[in-house]
Scaffold this active site. Structure first.
Site, PDB file in Angstrom:
ATOM      1  N   LYS A 143       1.045  -1.174   0.039  1.00 18.96           N
ATOM      2  CA  LYS A 143       0.019  -0.012  -0.083  1.00 18.96           C
ATOM      3  C   LYS A 143       1.026   1.304   0.185  1.00 18.96           C
ATOM      4  O   LYS A 143       2.018   1.111   0.706  1.00 18.96           O
ATOM      5  CB  LYS A 143      -1.101  -0.010   1.189  1.00 18.96           C
ATOM      6  CG  LYS A 143      -2.059   0.995   1.430  1.00 18.96           C
ATOM      7  CD  LYS A 143      -2.804   0.748   2.396  1.00 18.96           C
ATOM      8  CE  LYS A 143      -3.845   2.191   2.802  1.00 18.96           C
ATOM      9  NZ  LYS A 143      -4.925   1.978   3.851  1.00 18.96           N
ATOM     10  N   SER A 202      -9.745   2.100   3.028  1.00 19.14           N
ATOM     11  CA  SER A 202      -8.895   2.704   2.042  1.00 19.14           C
ATOM     12  C   SER A 202      -7.711   1.702   1.170  1.00 19.14           C
ATOM     13  O   SER A 202      -7.412   2.462   0.489  1.00 19.14           O
ATOM     14  CB  SER A 202      -8.205   3.675   2.925  1.00 19.14           C
ATOM     15  OG  SER A 202      -7.347   3.094   3.908  1.00 19.14           O
ATOM     16  N   SER A 213     -10.196  -0.451   6.806  1.00 15.29           N
ATOM     17  CA  SER A 213      -9.585  -0.268   5.764  1.00 15.29           C
ATOM     18  C   SER A 213      -8.972  -1.451   5.222  1.00 15.29           C
ATOM     19  O   SER A 213      -8.738  -1.432   3.992  1.00 15.29           O
ATOM     20  CB  SER A 213      -8.437   1.039   5.637  1.00 15.29           C
ATOM     21  OG  SER A 213      -9.171   2.254   5.922  1.00 15.29           O
TER      22      SER A 213
END
Lengths: 95, 476, 489
Positions: free
Chosen positions: C76, C151, C175
């Protein structure tokens, strides 16, 4: 809790954000809506409850006092928007 | 109207750890800009703080030294504000749970009286970097070497009633901090800084008046002058029927006045909250006891001991313990010369006079304790007189040889050979028949003049007691 | 092979059936083919990935037997990666080439993984749909008109679409779990303190936790093995004895006590998700588990408390983005205040600014007690609810999200977006470990089930998840439109 525009301006200034006049109304409405969501928690009596800052009951570890860092000025200042003579440059700081 | 002054002091002391409060960057003074600013100190995203154990130990050491309550659980908070020398946009400090709680200092005032001044708290926090204001095409330069260095902020109770008390408190604090070896505490270098809160009120009034804060004063003398001038200013305003505005002021030494530091910021709202990247710092009784056990003898205790052990006045003892180094120096001189009283006189008068005159630190003095002790020994064993000793002392400033060599080379050795002394005596008797006659007629005090003549003749080297004795003998 | 699990690829590499360079190239081909459509990656590290793969192959020949050696991974874009662009999905960091590695990145490097690239995400991890990224929306591989969740939407989409073998994510309020549910894969949020936060760009420090996003619970265990452990650089990192999370995967579930929170099956839960989770619970009963209703009395307050705590911490965490030392600075500031305000207003997107404002307000003079302190108290109540429940049950199971992935652009007001995380947020407030695993597909979109454990009970959750995956095949379902493996070498 409803906010008015002047409060939004005050918060924006504290957070160093610029809210233009055209945005102000929508920002105020949005934040007021969110505060309404947040205010649901006011319905619970928490008089005798201890605040919880951290999920685990653990304590701070201590670091031995020794110098472990070397000079990285050159590589770090490559990242800077403006620098000169080893200094970060910003618009004039008024005391 | 009669006014009384209420003063509270906030003193920031740089703790002399090797590395910063939350990072492994060096805290060495005077490095090139930003060469001691790590990725944490520059607040790169993703970096995190880890607390320096030595900063904790130093804070606790200060706390136990002033008999303060020690926070068994201290908590760091974020104080939020934007400034280019504050890289994270918040300063990590301790708001509600400082490491050091209530304590007190006893100060001695010029009239000899003592006063206890309360310390509200002392908390650990990060220093900010520096904004340099010289021109860079109309921009300011930021140096983050100082950012993140550990500070101890020591907050006094508003119990200080005059500029004199404020300075006495500061000096006492300075002495203790130096004894504890937790900071250089050099005001001129900024490793000790002082903010002064001043208000005045009519005598008898119990409510505090509106206060002003004078920021960042960097010498004891300026603290004194700033307070005097600010009190004067407030008094004039109030007597003219005006109001004091609560504000931050700055002391201008050239004009000897304080001026307002009006900032554009309407009101600071620091939005403190517990620093989530750090956990509560927990210490137990054992830790506190261990720190206590390692405390050096502190100035008050040392002063009492000196007064008793060396039979000195409280005042003299007080002078000798004003710094840890001086006290150590004195103790070497006293023990090696085996004359505590004489040692006290030489250290507090001659040595301190020398340091003051030259603006030297004790470490700069060319006369080490061992040499001074030897000088005193030579006075005691009558190798030299006290007066000659002053000459030797002066010589010792430039001449690093040992005391005996200096005495020898300069021919300053006291003459104790009775044959030699007899020659001086005979000469003086034959040169001063009138005075000799006066003596013989019963005017005993004339002996002083004759001894003086002998001493002059011997260039001060004759033993005055022997001269005295021989003169009396010969004039009988 | 690219649609295989980490465990399978690891076995194939070990057996010499495939090389790391081959599988890496296959993923790179697949990325080249599909990333334009899905926008899962912000940065693809083609050259360095192939170098790392070659080094992994050489390492294997030299006797390295690390289970993750040569496995292609995606991080990420919230994790700092040395010499690689690290944006956090924000214009503020659009040019930030990190000079250092996050501890998580270091650990995977040490384990010999191959970094394919950095995945897209909601800006500063603030969002539940991946629509707040400065680098554009990520599309759900199951239906590109739908969001992948957020997210960690880029990581979830990349794993679901076989653009990597595994990915890292971070979870502050759901997330990892919510995008895992929306993309039909396995996501795991460890206990707070398990995984170092050093180098993971902070959103809300007391809630953020990194975790694996994978194709199976077993893969999550393999990733966790590499991720967890004390890090001296993170004061909140916990010192726990080393644990092999794969060791108890195969324990039978007989006697397992499952708690079902009645609050997670209340109004607002879609019928299809409820049915899928109930079916899964029935499966567990068949495996010998018992089901018991538990009461998380204060769970309805979790969203309220979260939207004080997280923005408050974020408002301070994001103050460092000021245009002075790195990242975006506005053009020609007239003075210092102008530099701050324009840099931050132009560098941050709307949602980030909104949350900074909320947090600033909650901490400001006169409101601290009513908001921040109150929220910390609610946080205690929520934690106490879980503590009580875990006295009676081993794990708590419910839906991850009330419904399947929604359409891009369909949720324009922030409050309805915030309520997306209604089942996941309480877990972060309490600091607990939890997983989301696929339990069904409705209308062509996958659904997820959340398994919550007590502190440090990661192994138990993984065991419960793995056993389900041994007896069902929801985790093997692939997104229809892009299920073919044309990128395979």
């Amino acid at each position: 809790m409803a906010l008015d525009k002047s409060e939004v301006e005050k918060i924006a200034h504290l957070a160093r954000l610029h809210v233009s006049d055209s945005e102000a109304e929508e920002v105020t409405t949005r934040i007021t809506d969110i505060l309404a969501l947040i205010d649901q928690m006011q319905s619970v009596d928490t008089e005798s409850v201890e605040p919880l800052a951290h999920p685990l009951d653990v304590v701070q570890r201590l670091r031995i006092d020794e110098v472990t860092e070397e000079n990285q000025r050159e590589s770090l200042q490559k990242l800077a928007p403006a620098s000169e003579d080893g200094l970060y440059l910003v618009p004039k700081v008024l005391e | 109207m009669e006014w009384e002054t209420v003063i509270g002091l906030e003193v920031h002391v740089s703790l002399s750890t090797k590395s910063k409060l939350f990072s492994g960057s060096s805290t060495e003074f005077g490095a090139d800009p930003n060469t001691q600013a790590s990725i944490f100190d520059c607040a790169l995203p993703g970096t995190l703080p880890v607390f320096n154990e030595e900063a904790l130990r130093m804070a606790v050491r200060f706390g136990v030294a002033i008999g303060a309550e020690i926070g068994k659980q201290s908590v760091f908070d974020r104080k939020n504000y934007f400034y280019p020398d504050l890289p994270k946009g918040y300063q990590v400090t301790q708001l509600d749970f400082p490491t050091v709680g209530k304590g007190a200092l006893t100060v001695t005032l010029s009239d000899g009286s003592e006063k206890v001044i309360g310390v509200t708290r002392a908390h650990i926090e990060e220093n900010a970097g520096k904004s340099l204001h010289e021109e860079f095409h109309g921009m300011s330069g930021i140096d983050l070497n100082r950012a993140g260095e550990p500070l101890l902020e020591i907050v006094s109770e508003p119990e200080i009633a005059s500029a004199e008390e404020a300075v006495a408190y500061l000096k006492k604090l300075h002495t203790i901090i130096r004894y504890l070896d937790i900071s250089d505490a050099i005001m001129a270098q900024g490793s000790m800084r002082c903010d002064v809160n001043v208000s005045i009120r009519p005598v008898g009034e119990t409510e505090l008046g509106t206060r002003t804060e004078i920021k960042n004063i960097n010498s004891f003398r300026f603290v004194e002058k700033a307070i005097i001038s600010e009190v004067q200013r407030q008094q004039e305003i109030l007597e003219d029927g005006g109001r004091i505005i609560q504000e931050t002021r700055r002391y201008n030494a050239d004009k000897d006045e304080t001026t307002s530091m009006r900032s554009k910021e309407v009101a600071n709202d620091y939005r403190y909250f517990p620093e989530p990247d750090l956990l509560p710092v927990v210490i137990d009784d054992e830790y506190i006891a261990a720190v206590k056990a390692q405390l050096p003898e502190l100035p008050d205790a040392k002063r009492s001991r000196f007064a008793e052990e060396y039979a000195l006045s409280e005042y003299d003892a007080g002078v000798l313990v004003s710094s840890r180094e001086l006290a150590e120096y004195y103790e070497i001189v006293a023990s090696q010369s085996d004359d505590a009283k004489l040692a006290a006189n030489w250290v507090s008068q001659d040595l301190l006079g020398l340091l003051n005159k030259n603006n030297w630190e004790l470490a700069d003095s060319p006369i080490q304790a061992e040499r001074l002790a030897m000088l005193i020994t030579r006075i005691k064993d009558k190798t030299i007189s006290g007066k000659i000793a002053k000459t030797v002392f002066e010589t010792m400033l430039e001449d690093e040889s040992d005391v005996d060599t200096i005495i020898e080379n300069k021919g300053l050795k006291q003459v104790t050979d009775s044959g030699e002394i007899e020659k001086f005596v005979d000469e003086v008797i034959s040169n001063n028949p009138d005075q000799v006659q006066q003596y013989k007629d019963g005017k005993q005090q004339v002996i002083g003049f004759l001894v003086g003549q002998c001493m002059q003749l011997s260039k001060g080297k004759a033993n005055p007691a022997q001269v005295n004795e021989l003169l009396r003998e010969k004039m009988q | 092979m690219i649609n295989s699990t980490v465990a399978e690829i690891s076995a194939a590499l070990k057996a010499g059936d495939i090389s790391s360079v081959e599988i890496t190239q296959a993923y790179l081909n697949r990325i080249a083919k599909l990333n334009g459509e899905l926008n899962a990656y912000i940065t693809v590290c083609e050259e360095s990935a192939l170098e790392q793969a070659a080094a992994a192959d050489a390492g294997r020949s030299a006797g390295n037997t690390s289970p993750l050696l040569g496995i292609p991974i995606a991080h990420k874009d919230i994790f700092c990666t040395k010499d690689i662009l690290t944006t956090c999905g924000s214009r503020m960091l659009h040019n930030f080439v990190s000079p250092y590695n996050a501890t998580v990145v270091e650990r995977f490097n040490d384990a010999g993984t191959v970094l394919l690239g950095k995945t897209n995400m909601d800006e500063f991890a603030m969002g539940s749909s991946n629509e707040t990224s400065f680098f554009g929306d990520v599309k759900n591989p199951w239906n590109t008109e739908c969001v992948p969740g957020g997210s960690s939407g880029g990581s979830a989409a990349a794993v679901a679409a076989d653009l990597c073998a595994m990915a890292t994510g971070t979870d502050t309020g759901g997330s990892i779990r919510q995008p895992a549910a929306f993309c039909g894969i396995t996501g795991f949020k460890p206990s707070y303190g398990r995984v170092s936060r050093w180098g993971m760009i902070a959103f809300a420090s007391s809630l953020d936790q990194a975790g694996p996003i994978t194709k199976s619970a077993e893969d999550a265990a393999l990733m966790l093995n590499a991720m967890v452990g004390l890090d001296e650089k993170d004061s909140t990192s916990i010192d726990r004895p080393a644990e092999d999370f794969t060791a108890s995967l195969n324990q039978p579930l007989k006697g397992l006590r499952i708690g079902v929170p009645k609050q997670h099956f209340a109004q607002g839960l879609s019928m299809e998700v409820e049915e899928a989770v109930r079916n899964a619970l029935a499966e567990y009963e068949k495996l010998g588990a018992t089901i018991k209703e538990v009461d998380l009395t204060n769970s309805h307050l979790s969203v309220s408390a979260y939207y004080v705590v997280a923005p408050a911490e974020a408002s301070a965490n994001l103050s460092r983005f000021d245009g002075v030392r790195y990242g975006y600075r506005c053009e020609d500031p007239v003075d210092l205040e102008d530099m701050y305000k324009r840099t931050r207003s132009e560098g941050f997107g709307e949602e980030v600014k909104r949350r900074i404002m909320i947090g600033t307000y909650a901490l400001s003079a006169g409101y601290y007690d009513a908001y921040y302190r109150k929220a910390q108290k609610i946080r205690r109540l929520i934690k106490d609810d879980f503590d009580r429940a875990f006295e009676e049950v081993d794990v708590i199971i419910g839906p991850t999200s009330p419904h399947t992935a929604f359409k891009l652009g369909s949720k324009s007001d922030p409050v309805s977006m915030y309520l997306e995380d209604i089942y996941t947020i309480a877990v972060n407030l309490a600091g607990l470990p939890a997983a989301s695993i696929p339990v069904g597909v409705a209308n062509g979109l996958p659904m997820g089930m959340q398994i919550i454990g007590a502190y440090f009970d990661e192994a138990k959750i993984l065991n419960v998840a793995h056993q389900f995956q041994q007896h069902t095949d929801w985790h093997k379902q692939k997104p229809g439109p892009i299920a073919s493996n044309e990128g395979e070498a």
